[in-house]
Design a protein around this motif. Structure first.
Motif, PDB file in Angstrom:
ATOM      1  N   PHE A 248      51.252  27.901  42.578  1.00  0.00           N
ATOM      2  CA  PHE A 248      50.492  28.845  41.927  1.00  0.00           C
ATOM      3  C   PHE A 248      49.205  29.199  42.674  1.00  0.00           C
ATOM      4  O   PHE A 248      48.636  30.224  42.290  1.00  0.00           O
ATOM      5  N   ARG A 249      48.578  28.318  43.380  1.00  0.00           N
ATOM      6  CA  ARG A 249      47.423  28.585  44.324  1.00  0.00           C
ATOM      7  C   ARG A 249      48.012  29.515  45.064  1.00  0.00           C
ATOM      8  O   ARG A 249      47.037  30.601  45.239  1.00  0.00           O
ATOM      9  N   GLY A 250      49.095  29.793  45.715  1.00  0.00           N
ATOM     10  CA  GLY A 250      49.635  30.849  46.486  1.00  0.00           C
ATOM     11  C   GLY A 250      49.636  32.232  45.611  1.00  0.00           C
ATOM     12  O   GLY A 250      49.441  33.138  45.944  1.00  0.00           O
ATOM     13  N   PHE A 251      50.018  32.127  44.345  1.00  0.00           N
ATOM     14  CA  PHE A 251      50.403  33.381  43.606  1.00  0.00           C
ATOM     15  C   PHE A 251      48.956  33.866  43.530  1.00  0.00           C
ATOM     16  O   PHE A 251      48.666  35.088  43.333  1.00  0.00           O
ATOM     17  N   LEU A 252      47.985  33.148  43.041  1.00  0.00           N
ATOM     18  CA  LEU A 252      46.616  33.443  42.727  1.00  0.00           C
ATOM     19  C   LEU A 252      45.965  34.010  43.989  1.00  0.00           C
ATOM     20  O   LEU A 252      45.269  35.200  43.892  1.00  0.00           O
ATOM     21  N   GLN A 253      46.098  33.500  45.162  1.00  0.00           N
ATOM     22  CA  GLN A 253      45.594  34.021  46.379  1.00  0.00           C
ATOM     23  C   GLN A 253      46.218  35.435  46.596  1.00  0.00           C
ATOM     24  O   GLN A 253      45.521  36.393  46.990  1.00  0.00           O
ATOM     25  N   GLU A 254      47.391  35.557  46.505  1.00  0.00           N
ATOM     26  CA  GLU A 254      48.099  36.894  46.593  1.00  0.00           C
ATOM     27  C   GLU A 254      47.706  37.865  45.606  1.00  0.00           C
ATOM     28  O   GLU A 254      47.513  39.046  46.100  1.00  0.00           O
ATOM     29  N   ARG A 255      47.648  37.656  44.192  1.00  0.00           N
ATOM     30  CA  ARG A 255      47.030  38.679  43.493  1.00  0.00           C
ATOM     31  C   ARG A 255      45.571  38.984  43.700  1.00  0.00           C
ATOM     32  O   ARG A 255      45.108  40.186  43.529  1.00  0.00           O
ATOM     33  N   GLN A 256      44.624  38.080  44.241  1.00  0.00           N
ATOM     34  CA  GLN A 256      43.247  38.370  44.733  1.00  0.00           C
ATOM     35  C   GLN A 256      43.197  39.165  45.759  1.00  0.00           C
ATOM     36  O   GLN A 256      42.552  40.143  45.906  1.00  0.00           O
ATOM     37  N   CYS A 257      44.202  39.123  46.856  1.00  0.00           N
ATOM     38  CA  CYS A 257      44.176  39.955  47.928  1.00  0.00           C
ATOM     39  C   CYS A 257      44.507  41.450  47.572  1.00  0.00           C
ATOM     40  O   CYS A 257      44.181  42.319  47.962  1.00  0.00           O
ATOM     41  N   VAL A 258      45.555  41.540  46.580  1.00  0.00           N
ATOM     42  CA  VAL A 258      46.091  42.685  45.990  1.00  0.00           C
ATOM     43  C   VAL A 258      44.924  43.424  45.317  1.00  0.00           C
ATOM     44  O   VAL A 258      44.700  44.809  45.833  1.00  0.00           O
ATOM     45  N   ALA A 259      44.358  42.508  44.509  1.00  0.00           N
ATOM     46  CA  ALA A 259      43.062  43.221  43.779  1.00  0.00           C
ATOM     47  C   ALA A 259      42.031  43.857  44.751  1.00  0.00           C
ATOM     48  O   ALA A 259      41.431  44.980  44.483  1.00  0.00           O
ATOM     49  N   ASP A 260      41.631  42.959  45.668  1.00  0.00           N
ATOM     50  CA  ASP A 260      40.682  43.337  46.549  1.00  0.00           C
ATOM     51  C   ASP A 260      40.833  44.460  47.536  1.00  0.00           C
ATOM     52  O   ASP A 260      39.812  45.074  47.749  1.00  0.00           O
ATOM     53  N   LYS A 261      42.080  44.550  47.646  1.00  0.00           N
ATOM     54  CA  LYS A 261      42.549  46.024  48.581  1.00  0.00           C
ATOM     55  C   LYS A 261      42.816  47.207  47.368  1.00  0.00           C
ATOM     56  O   LYS A 261      43.135  48.373  47.706  1.00  0.00           O
ATOM     57  N   GLY A 262      42.168  46.902  46.023  1.00  0.00           N
ATOM     58  CA  GLY A 262      42.255  48.297  45.175  1.00  0.00           C
ATOM     59  C   GLY A 262      43.667  48.377  44.397  1.00  0.00           C
ATOM     60  O   GLY A 262      43.754  49.182  43.543  1.00  0.00           O
ATOM     61  N   GLY A 263      44.486  47.260  44.533  1.00  0.00           N
ATOM     62  CA  GLY A 263      45.554  47.191  43.731  1.00  0.00           C
ATOM     63  C   GLY A 263      45.446  46.546  42.204  1.00  0.00           C
ATOM     64  O   GLY A 263      44.525  46.062  42.086  1.00  0.00           O
ATOM     65  N   LYS A 264      46.498  46.991  41.356  1.00  0.00           N
ATOM     66  CA  LYS A 264      46.349  46.497  40.079  1.00  0.00           C
ATOM     67  C   LYS A 264      47.502  45.344  39.951  1.00  0.00           C
ATOM     68  O   LYS A 264      48.625  45.453  40.487  1.00  0.00           O
ATOM     69  N   VAL A 265      46.742  44.464  39.347  1.00  0.00           N
ATOM     70  CA  VAL A 265      47.674  43.323  39.119  1.00  0.00           C
ATOM     71  C   VAL A 265      47.822  42.779  37.558  1.00  0.00           C
ATOM     72  O   VAL A 265      46.674  43.009  36.999  1.00  0.00           O
ATOM     73  N   GLY A 266      48.501  42.145  37.098  1.00  0.00           N
ATOM     74  CA  GLY A 266      48.771  41.709  35.840  1.00  0.00           C
ATOM     75  C   GLY A 266      47.856  40.664  35.322  1.00  0.00           C
ATOM     76  O   GLY A 266      47.264  39.808  36.378  1.00  0.00           O
ATOM     77  N   LYS A 267      47.969  40.110  34.189  1.00  0.00           N
ATOM     78  CA  LYS A 267      47.268  38.904  33.513  1.00  0.00           C
ATOM     79  C   LYS A 267      47.899  37.676  34.253  1.00  0.00           C
ATOM     80  O   LYS A 267      49.346  37.953  34.259  1.00  0.00           O
ATOM     81  N   SER A 268      47.354  36.665  34.446  1.00  0.00           N
ATOM     82  CA  SER A 268      47.826  35.166  34.723  1.00  0.00           C
ATOM     83  C   SER A 268      47.267  34.094  33.984  1.00  0.00           C
ATOM     84  O   SER A 268      45.936  34.146  33.821  1.00  0.00           O
TER      85      SER A 268
END
Length: 384
Positions: A248-268
């Motif tokens: 889950f540390r990996g999951f959150l890192q992934e979603r942070q990277c997507v969001a930082d690049k302007g992508g939309k991510v769901g709630k966690s």
């Protein structure tokens, strides 16, 4: 390049630190491997297999007791040739969990009367309790018990030992955030076995204590179906107490990277727990950073020993059942990582109880609902 047990990648150990406080009776380590030169790819949710090494001093003592020179060449069929017996016992063969074939062979070889009596009375006798006790001995322990009285041929010895198996660890990083690294979380194992002897986990102690920074560790990636939703905007619920936090540390890192690049991510939503907040809150600062950034929407904690009545992750799940059921009913993906025999069972039973109460399901309907979630990859477990 395809890496596997027979062709592992030699990944330099780049970093190691203890995650929990010194006052804790647990020893949990965060390790990082450098995979920049291996052409290794992975995704969040995959595991890394580590081929451990046995403790070198134990191997040296075994050879001393057997009066076998460390450089003696022995044949290992799965390697297709001969190598020094020190390397065979150190890197390729199991010297703790001895096979039935080994014990049968040991009972048949010529020994002194004391050892012959031990083998006959404790191992070959059809008494399950005696056999369990006897087979708790490691190779070193059995040789110490009968110092100097066991004569074996090197090739015959290695032919009776099991191959040392790889240990799997959930990857605790995202390739988007760490393209040249693989992170893992290791709980160091140490216990007293049935013989009253202290036993250390082979892989965990190798990684935490024996492997040096910069040393190459034999690894390969094991692909997994345990993965983030293909739609990054899907909501996710993660239950990962203790070292179960790793993927889950990996999951959150992934979603942070997507969001930082302007992508939309769901709630966690993360449910994490362990014994004490002060000593076993793994990655506390990182999780708070994810919470502050909004990547981690909800963080619920269960530290069982911080109050008189023990509180576990399933208790927090039950406390938040109304909101949790709303998430699940609206398509959230549920992930569970950690202990299979107790935690995962208790969490699933709690989720089913919520479904029956708030979804007005019968027991059969509840089981059918969870089967559908599993079939649709909306309910995934990485348990051990």
């Amino acid at each position: 390049m395809t890496y596997n047990r027979d062709n592992p990648f030699l990944a330099p150990l780049k970093f190691r630190r203890r995650l929990n406080g010194q006052a804790s009776d647990k020893n949990v380590q965060h390790l990082i491997f450098d995979v920049s030169n291996g052409g290794i790819s992975y995704k969040c949710g995959d595991s890394i297999a580590v081929l451990p090494k046995n403790n070198e001093s134990d191997v040296a003592e075994i050879l001393h007791l057997l009066k076998i020179a460390p450089e003696t060449q022995v044949k290992l069929p799965f390697l297709g040739g001969k190598i020094p017996i020190f390397s065979a016992l150190g890197e390729y063969l199991c010297i703790t969990n001895l096979s039935d074939q080994f014990w049968k062979w040991l009972g048949e070889i010529e020994t002194n009367s004391d050892m012959g009596s031990f083998i006959g009375d404790k191992i070959l006798r059809p008494d399950p309790e005696c056999q369990v006790l006897a087979k708790s001995y490691s190779l070193l322990e059995i040789l110490k018990k009968f110092d100097g009285h066991c004569k074996v041929e090197p090739d015959e010895l290695v032919s009776k030992l099991r191959r040392l198996m790889p240990r799997l660890y959930s990857i605790a990083s995202s390739p988007l955030a760490n393209p040249n690294e693989i992170h893992i979380v290791v709980g160091v194992v140490s216990y007293t076995n049935a013989t009253g002897n202290k036993r250390n986990g082979i892989a965990s102690n190798y990684l935490a204590n024996d492997a040096n920074i910069g040393e190459g560790v034999r690894v390969f990636v094991v692909k997994s179906m345990f993965a983030l939703p293909t739609n990054a905007e899907s909501n996710i619920i993660m239950v990962g107490p203790g070292t179960g936090i790793a993927p889950f540390r990996g999951f959150l890192q992934e979603r942070q990277c997507v969001a930082d690049k302007g992508g939309k991510v769901g709630k966690s939503w993360l449910f994490f727990g362990d014994r004490n907040h002060g000593t076993t809150f793994l990655f506390e600062e990182e999780l708070q950073t994810f919470k502050d950034s909004g990547i981690l929407t909800n963080l619920d904690l269960a530290f069982s020993r911080d109050q008189e009545n023990k509180i576990y992750v399933q208790d927090r799940i039950w406390e938040h059942r109304k909101e949790l059921w709303s998430w699940i009913s609206n398509g959230a993906h549920v992930y569970i990582c950690g202990n299979a025999s107790k935690m995962a069972v208790d969490v699933e039973n709690t989720l089913k109880k919520i479904a029956m109460e708030l979804g007005n399901f019968t027991e059969d309907e509840t089981n059918g609902f969870f089967k559908l979630l599993k079939d649709n990859r909306h309910y995934q477990k990485d348990v051990y």
